[in-house]
Design a protein around this motif. Structure first.
Motif, PDB file in Angstrom:
ATOM      1  N   PHE A   1       0.846  -1.187   0.000  1.00 21.72           N
ATOM      2  CA  PHE A   1       0.000   0.000   0.000  1.00 21.72           C
ATOM      3  C   PHE A   1       0.882   1.238   0.000  1.00 21.72           C
ATOM      4  O   PHE A   1       2.034   1.203   0.450  1.00 21.72           O
ATOM      5  CB  PHE A   1      -0.937   0.011   1.211  1.00 21.72           C
ATOM      6  CG  PHE A   1      -0.248  -0.166   2.536  1.00 21.72           C
ATOM      7  CD1 PHE A   1       0.074   0.923   3.328  1.00 21.72           C
ATOM      8  CD2 PHE A   1       0.061  -1.436   3.005  1.00 21.72           C
ATOM      9  CE1 PHE A   1       0.703   0.759   4.548  1.00 21.72           C
ATOM     10  CE2 PHE A   1       0.690  -1.614   4.224  1.00 21.72           C
ATOM     11  CZ  PHE A   1       1.019  -0.512   5.002  1.00 21.72           C
ATOM     12  N   PRO A   2       0.374   2.369  -0.493  1.00 23.64           N
ATOM     13  CA  PRO A   2       1.154   3.615  -0.495  1.00 23.64           C
ATOM     14  C   PRO A   2       0.998   4.338   0.832  1.00 23.64           C
ATOM     15  O   PRO A   2       0.141   3.979   1.656  1.00 23.64           O
ATOM     16  CB  PRO A   2       0.507   4.412  -1.627  1.00 23.64           C
ATOM     17  CG  PRO A   2      -0.931   4.000  -1.563  1.00 23.64           C
ATOM     18  CD  PRO A   2      -0.920   2.543  -1.180  1.00 23.64           C
ATOM     19  N   PRO A   3       1.800   5.381   1.070  1.00 20.47           N
ATOM     20  CA  PRO A   3       1.498   6.267   2.201  1.00 20.47           C
ATOM     21  C   PRO A   3       0.061   6.768   2.052  1.00 20.47           C
ATOM     22  O   PRO A   3      -0.393   7.041   0.935  1.00 20.47           O
ATOM     23  CB  PRO A   3       2.506   7.406   2.053  1.00 20.47           C
ATOM     24  CG  PRO A   3       3.575   6.882   1.163  1.00 20.47           C
ATOM     25  CD  PRO A   3       2.946   5.868   0.277  1.00 20.47           C
ATOM     26  N   PRO A   4      -0.678   6.895   3.144  1.00 22.76           N
ATOM     27  CA  PRO A   4      -2.112   7.191   3.022  1.00 22.76           C
ATOM     28  C   PRO A   4      -2.436   8.522   2.362  1.00 22.76           C
ATOM     29  O   PRO A   4      -3.489   8.660   1.735  1.00 22.76           O
ATOM     30  CB  PRO A   4      -2.603   7.179   4.476  1.00 22.76           C
ATOM     31  CG  PRO A   4      -1.580   6.419   5.234  1.00 22.76           C
ATOM     32  CD  PRO A   4      -0.280   6.658   4.531  1.00 22.76           C
TER      33      PRO A   4
ATOM     34  N   PHE B   1       4.881   0.835   1.052  1.00 19.12           N
ATOM     35  CA  PHE B   1       4.889   0.112   2.323  1.00 19.12           C
ATOM     36  C   PHE B   1       4.414  -1.320   2.099  1.00 19.12           C
ATOM     37  O   PHE B   1       3.484  -1.575   1.320  1.00 19.12           O
ATOM     38  CB  PHE B   1       3.973   0.795   3.340  1.00 19.12           C
ATOM     39  CG  PHE B   1       4.581   2.000   3.994  1.00 19.12           C
ATOM     40  CD1 PHE B   1       5.374   1.866   5.123  1.00 19.12           C
ATOM     41  CD2 PHE B   1       4.367   3.269   3.482  1.00 19.12           C
ATOM     42  CE1 PHE B   1       5.943   2.969   5.729  1.00 19.12           C
ATOM     43  CE2 PHE B   1       4.927   4.384   4.079  1.00 19.12           C
ATOM     44  CZ  PHE B   1       5.719   4.232   5.212  1.00 19.12           C
ATOM     45  N   TYR B   2       5.079  -2.238   2.814  1.00 18.83           N
ATOM     46  CA  TYR B   2       4.613  -3.617   2.898  1.00 18.83           C
ATOM     47  C   TYR B   2       4.303  -3.917   4.358  1.00 18.83           C
ATOM     48  O   TYR B   2       4.949  -3.384   5.272  1.00 18.83           O
ATOM     49  CB  TYR B   2       5.669  -4.601   2.400  1.00 18.83           C
ATOM     50  CG  TYR B   2       6.185  -4.320   1.013  1.00 18.83           C
ATOM     51  CD1 TYR B   2       5.337  -4.369  -0.094  1.00 18.83           C
ATOM     52  CD2 TYR B   2       7.522  -3.988   0.807  1.00 18.83           C
ATOM     53  CE1 TYR B   2       5.811  -4.102  -1.366  1.00 18.83           C
ATOM     54  CE2 TYR B   2       8.006  -3.717  -0.463  1.00 18.83           C
ATOM     55  CZ  TYR B   2       7.139  -3.770  -1.546  1.00 18.83           C
ATOM     56  OH  TYR B   2       7.613  -3.489  -2.792  1.00 18.83           O
ATOM     57  N   TYR B   3       3.325  -4.782   4.545  1.00 18.62           N
ATOM     58  CA  TYR B   3       3.060  -5.328   5.872  1.00 18.62           C
ATOM     59  C   TYR B   3       3.150  -6.832   5.722  1.00 18.62           C
ATOM     60  O   TYR B   3       2.321  -7.454   5.049  1.00 18.62           O
ATOM     61  CB  TYR B   3       1.681  -4.903   6.376  1.00 18.62           C
ATOM     62  CG  TYR B   3       1.386  -5.335   7.792  1.00 18.62           C
ATOM     63  CD1 TYR B   3       1.636  -4.488   8.868  1.00 18.62           C
ATOM     64  CD2 TYR B   3       0.868  -6.597   8.068  1.00 18.62           C
ATOM     65  CE1 TYR B   3       1.372  -4.875  10.169  1.00 18.62           C
ATOM     66  CE2 TYR B   3       0.601  -6.993   9.366  1.00 18.62           C
ATOM     67  CZ  TYR B   3       0.854  -6.134  10.420  1.00 18.62           C
ATOM     68  OH  TYR B   3       0.596  -6.528  11.708  1.00 18.62           O
ATOM     69  N   ALA B   4       4.211  -7.418   6.275  1.00 20.63           N
ATOM     70  CA  ALA B   4       4.448  -8.854   6.179  1.00 20.63           C
ATOM     71  C   ALA B   4       3.926  -9.524   7.440  1.00 20.63           C
ATOM     72  O   ALA B   4       4.148  -9.026   8.550  1.00 20.63           O
ATOM     73  CB  ALA B   4       5.939  -9.128   6.008  1.00 20.63           C
TER      74      ALA B   4
ATOM     75  N   PRO C   1       4.613   4.377  13.198  1.00 20.56           N
ATOM     76  CA  PRO C   1       5.643   4.843  14.126  1.00 20.56           C
ATOM     77  C   PRO C   1       5.868   6.346  13.999  1.00 20.56           C
ATOM     78  O   PRO C   1       5.954   6.878  12.896  1.00 20.56           O
ATOM     79  CB  PRO C   1       6.879   4.041  13.694  1.00 20.56           C
ATOM     80  CG  PRO C   1       6.327   2.782  13.107  1.00 20.56           C
ATOM     81  CD  PRO C   1       5.063   3.201  12.414  1.00 20.56           C
ATOM     82  N   LEU C   2       5.961   7.008  15.136  1.00 17.98           N
ATOM     83  CA  LEU C   2       6.126   8.461  15.146  1.00 17.98           C
ATOM     84  C   LEU C   2       7.567   8.814  14.796  1.00 17.98           C
ATOM     85  O   LEU C   2       8.509   8.166  15.259  1.00 17.98           O
ATOM     86  CB  LEU C   2       5.763   9.012  16.521  1.00 17.98           C
ATOM     87  CG  LEU C   2       5.471  10.506  16.614  1.00 17.98           C
ATOM     88  CD1 LEU C   2       4.241  10.881  15.794  1.00 17.98           C
ATOM     89  CD2 LEU C   2       5.263  10.927  18.072  1.00 17.98           C
TER      90      LEU C   2
ATOM     91  N   TRP D   1       4.737  14.424  13.460  1.00 18.42           N
ATOM     92  CA  TRP D   1       4.762  13.804  12.145  1.00 18.42           C
ATOM     93  C   TRP D   1       5.259  12.358  12.256  1.00 18.42           C
ATOM     94  O   TRP D   1       6.165  12.064  13.041  1.00 18.42           O
ATOM     95  CB  TRP D   1       5.663  14.590  11.197  1.00 18.42           C
ATOM     96  CG  TRP D   1       5.257  16.021  11.067  1.00 18.42           C
ATOM     97  CD1 TRP D   1       5.716  17.077  11.801  1.00 18.42           C
ATOM     98  CD2 TRP D   1       4.264  16.552  10.176  1.00 18.42           C
ATOM     99  NE1 TRP D   1       5.088  18.241  11.418  1.00 18.42           N
ATOM    100  CE2 TRP D   1       4.183  17.951  10.420  1.00 18.42           C
ATOM    101  CE3 TRP D   1       3.444  15.988   9.197  1.00 18.42           C
ATOM    102  CZ2 TRP D   1       3.317  18.782   9.726  1.00 18.42           C
ATOM    103  CZ3 TRP D   1       2.587  16.822   8.499  1.00 18.42           C
ATOM    104  CH2 TRP D   1       2.525  18.201   8.764  1.00 18.42           C
ATOM    105  N   ASP D   2       4.685  11.463  11.450  1.00 12.83           N
ATOM    106  CA  ASP D   2       5.078  10.057  11.523  1.00 12.83           C
ATOM    107  C   ASP D   2       5.937   9.658  10.322  1.00 12.83           C
ATOM    108  O   ASP D   2       6.240  10.477   9.446  1.00 12.83           O
ATOM    109  CB  ASP D   2       3.852   9.146  11.684  1.00 12.83           C
ATOM    110  CG  ASP D   2       2.966   9.057  10.440  1.00 12.83           C
ATOM    111  OD1 ASP D   2       3.448   9.331   9.319  1.00 12.83           O
ATOM    112  OD2 ASP D   2       1.784   8.682  10.573  1.00 12.83           O
ATOM    113  N   VAL D   3       6.330   8.378  10.266  1.00 15.32           N
ATOM    114  CA  VAL D   3       7.280   7.917   9.254  1.00 15.32           C
ATOM    115  C   VAL D   3       6.663   7.848   7.862  1.00 15.32           C
ATOM    116  O   VAL D   3       7.393   7.733   6.869  1.00 15.32           O
ATOM    117  CB  VAL D   3       7.855   6.539   9.628  1.00 15.32           C
ATOM    118  CG1 VAL D   3       8.599   6.613  10.951  1.00 15.32           C
ATOM    119  CG2 VAL D   3       6.769   5.455   9.672  1.00 15.32           C
ATOM    120  N   ALA D   4       5.342   7.908   7.758  1.00 18.39           N
ATOM    121  CA  ALA D   4       4.674   7.881   6.457  1.00 18.39           C
ATOM    122  C   ALA D   4       4.313   9.275   5.970  1.00 18.39           C
ATOM    123  O   ALA D   4       3.622   9.413   4.957  1.00 18.39           O
ATOM    124  CB  ALA D   4       3.417   7.011   6.523  1.00 18.39           C
TER     125      ALA D   4
END
Length: 766
Positions: free
Chosen positions: A291-294, A369-372, A695-696, A744-747
């Protein structure tokens, strides 16, 4: 610690050897020359170089562990293994011998003709090379890939027609000769140099986060060329089709799946997926979501129609290396990831597809982004959706969510239907995103000066807008009419937000009174000058804002009238915050180049003025929206300090909140439910409660002294995902006139509060 790393290294070496025996050697593996001077191992986050591979192992969420093993194959960084497991269970291989894929399409940036008009109002009569250089980067009406251009809306762009040779297409090529491993508390980043991607050159990065199953894969690259506008696609290729299936939800939220088989694809197959999410399920081993950054994946458009942000592709059979093969035992492979379309689907909007801006020499980030996960696809889907609260704005006690400046032509559509009860599906879609208050904008104005008058049927349009707002509102959802005054008597465009129903017309001939009685509507204002407008605004408790500062028709504004009496008036409360009108992928914060500097500069402009500061207000700028559109991804939201949604006849409570700046702006993933500046004199304290999903990355305190802006940035990379923290930050107020806070967060998602003047009574959202 040394014994811990030795045991980890031996275990990883054994796992790697077993993998290599089971899968066969890769094509041309190079020694893994990695620099680890910036790496510090820790329990739950380790990196080990063993011969020709680098293995990264970390603790994820939901009681899982994950492992990435990298090799360099003919200069190409390759994921030899991606594995996941529940703690204490056997490892399951989710992918082996896969490589990152990035594609870029670039074109030539042009100026928005509306920007030309705004500059002309501000005395800039000629678009010289220097003017173009300064103002080319923040367009709305530009579509660099629409060749030759010239459709109705495309004529809003300067310098058409476009030429085919302006368009450049490229796929990333890799010439890595090693890697660099760095840790920043809970973050670990592996960087491979030697990436070329069309007009860009740079590096490939993978970042993992302790306590999360997230993996961020990105190209970070720059160009030396000028006027570059671009888009990118990203993903993984070389995954085996054996025991694999793709799964997603369509735009009606119905589960879909694809089991492979059939002929290979000649090119990428786009998918219109709900929540921008595509998942590969790998049998019993688990699943990988892409998925991309939101939010910062999107540039501003007139439409938030989902154009298909996911893709897959069935590729030619490959051998155990990376080359196509017809040998016996060759495996069938596929690729998948995220994408951007090249044009709008609606013909009348083809001229509004501006892409990203790449200023020469800036480092452009192109992430996926991947979520494994060791779990099946549906559990993985739930885990990913938690990052965006299911694409809904999270309710906070004591707050109501509001979005401003939706171009849905609300009154016009009701008038065309001849019924204030006509269904407006836009409102269903907006309500479903968790929005409590929406201000649909109807355009008002004819331009050309005060002597030109709108036809009286505009009053009928106002009536439908006012009556329709009452009928489409309920106890927790308010439709709040808004007018965008284009060709404004103030210059540029002006938004007008009403505390109660007001009827008015643009145009006031000589001798005509400001207020006239009307047999049906009562008072009707005739507005033909700044003085007329401000008299109505003060009498009727209206607030003004600038919908899209420093772009479109407001290019050159509000700078052009920062010293004008009407802009200093407290009723002129704010200007719009909407990233994407010139989004630059080098930005660390959303709208970092255009919007946030203006907020801080305006705070300095009026630092010594007794009036409240100017605020920033989240806006949409989208024309129409319907269920299935990506409303959540395309806009920020205002969280208003408000206990209840008022009735549509009296929205003065909202007007007061907006005038006080008693609200914060958020993308939805980072929230600041309480904030205050405490203390007196020079010794102050910034107190804030922050919660987040991704994550922030950092929080910051920003201030000004009336001339300059400065900031203190505090890294929060020790924070894992889905956290909360109470901040108390000492602040020396000596010589400072105002202050604000942001997180601000990592995305790239974030939240920011409004500026607070330090010499005025303190505002608190606590």
């Amino acid at each position: 610690m040394k014994r811990h790393l030795l045991v980890a290294a031996l275990a990883l070496l054994g796992a790697a050897s077993g993998y290599m025996r089971g899968a066969g050697a890769l094509a041309a593996i190079s020694p893994m020359n990695c620099t680890l001077s910036g790496y510090q191992g820790a329990s739950g986050l380790t990196a080990v170089v063993t011969g020709d591979s680098l293995a990264v192992t970390w603790d994820g969420d939901r009681n899982q562990e994950l492992r990435l093993r990298f090799v360099i194959d003919n200069g190409t960084p390759t994921i030899a293994e991606l594995a996941a497991r529940k703690k204490g269970a056997a490892w399951g291989t989710l992918a082996s011998n896969v490589t990152p894929e990035f594609r870029v399409v670039s074109g030539r940036r042009r100026m928005d003709r509306e920007a030309e008009e705004g500059l002309e109002e501000n005395g800039v009569k000629e678009i010289t090379p220097d003017v173009f250089e300064a103002y080319q980067w923040d367009p709305f009406w530009d579509a660099p890939l629409n060749v030759p251009g010239g459709m109705p809306d495309d004529r809003r762009t300067v310098g058409l027609p476009r030429k085919p040779d302006e368009i450049h297409r490229a796929t990333a090529a890799y010439k890595a000769d090693g890697c660099d491993v760095k840790t920043d508390r809970t973050h670990l980043t592996v960087t491979f140099p030697g990436v070329s991607l069309g007009v860009f050159a740079g590096q490939l990065q993978f970042t993992v986060y302790k306590g999360s199953n997230l993996i961020q894969q990105e190209v970070v690259a720059k160009t030396s060329e000028n006027s570059v506008a671009y888009k990118y696609d990203a993903g993984l290729k070389g995954l085996s089709t054996a025991d694999s299936r793709l799964t997603w939800r369509d735009l009606a939220n119905v589960r879909q799946e694809y089991l492979f088989g059939g002929a290979r694809n000649e090119r990428e197959a786009p998918l219109k997926t709900a929540n921008r999410l595509l998942i590969v399920e790998r049998g019993r081993a688990g699943s990988i979501a892409a998925f991309p950054p939101p939010h910062n994946f999107f540039w501003a458009r007139e439409s938030d129609q989902n154009l298909g942000y996911s893709w897959y592709r069935k590729d030619p059979s490959t051998s155990l290396g990376t080359s196509p093969s017809t040998a016996p035992g060759a495996r069938e492979t596929f690729a998948f990831g995220i994408r951007q379309a090249e044009n709008e689907e609606r013909e009348n909007l083809r001229g509004n597809f501006a892409l990203y801006s790449a200023r020469p020499g800036t480092m452009q980030h192109m992430p996926v982004f991947y979520y494994a996960s060791a779990e099946p696809a549906e559990a993985t889907r739930d885990a990913v959706l938690a990052f965006t609260h299911g694409d809904r704005y999270k309710p906070i006690p004591g707050y109501k969510t509001m979005i401003h400046h939706y171009h849905m032509n609300f009154g016009q559509r009701l008038m065309a239907a001849r019924s204030a009860d006509a269904e407006i599906v836009d409102l269903h879609a907006i309500r479903a995103a968790g929005i409590n208050i929406v201000s649909p904008v109807d355009n008002v104005g004819v331009g050309g000066g005060a002597g030109q008058r709108q036809p009286n049927d505009v009053l009928t349009q106002h009536e439908y807008q006012i009556e329709g707002a009452k009928r489409h509102s309920d106890k927790d959802f308010l439709v709040m009419p808004d007018h965008e005054f284009y060709g404004s008597v103030l210059g540029g465009h002006t938004d007008m937000l009403f505390s109660h129903p007001v009827y008015w017309l643009y145009g006031r001939a000589n001798g005509k009174p400001l207020v006239e009685p009307h047999p049906k509507y009562g008072k009707v204002y005739n507005v033909g000058s700044p003085e007329d407008l401000m008299e109505m605004v003060k009498a009727e408790d209206i607030i003004l804002s600038m919908p899209h500062p420093r772009t479109k028709n407001n290019t050159g504004y509000p700078d052009g009238y920062k010293d004008k009496w009407f802009f200093k008036d407290p009723h002129y409360a704010s200007f719009g915050y909407r990233w994407g009108m010139g989004i630059d992928r080098s930005e660390r914060r959303l709208c970092e180049i255009r919007c946030l500097p203006l907020l801080d500069e305006a705070s300095n402009w009026f630092a010594n003025d007794p009036a409240p500061p100017k605020y920033i207000m989240a806006i949409s700028e989208v024309q129409t929206q319907a269920p299935g559109d990506d409303i959540y991804g395309f806009q920020p939201i205002n969280y208003l300090k408000l206990d209840a949604v008022p009735a549509p006849d009296d929205t003065s409570s909202i007007i007061k909140v907006l005038q006080r700046g008693d609200y914060f702006i958020s993308t939805g993933e980072v929230l600041i439910p309480s904030y205050s500046v405490q203390g007196a004199g020079s010794q102050r304290k910034i107190v804030a409660d922050v919660e987040w999903t991704f994550p922030l990355d950092f929080v910051e305190v920003v201030w000004g002294d009336g001339q300059r802006t400065d900031r203190q940035i505090m890294s929060t990379t020790e924070a894992t995902g889905f956290g909360q923290r109470h901040f108390e930050i000492p602040f020396d107020a000596t010589g400072k006139k105002w202050v604000r806070f942001a997180a601000w967060d990592v995305a790239g998602n974030g939240a920011l509060v409004q500026p607070i003047k330090l010499n005025l009574p303190q505002t608190s959202t606590k």
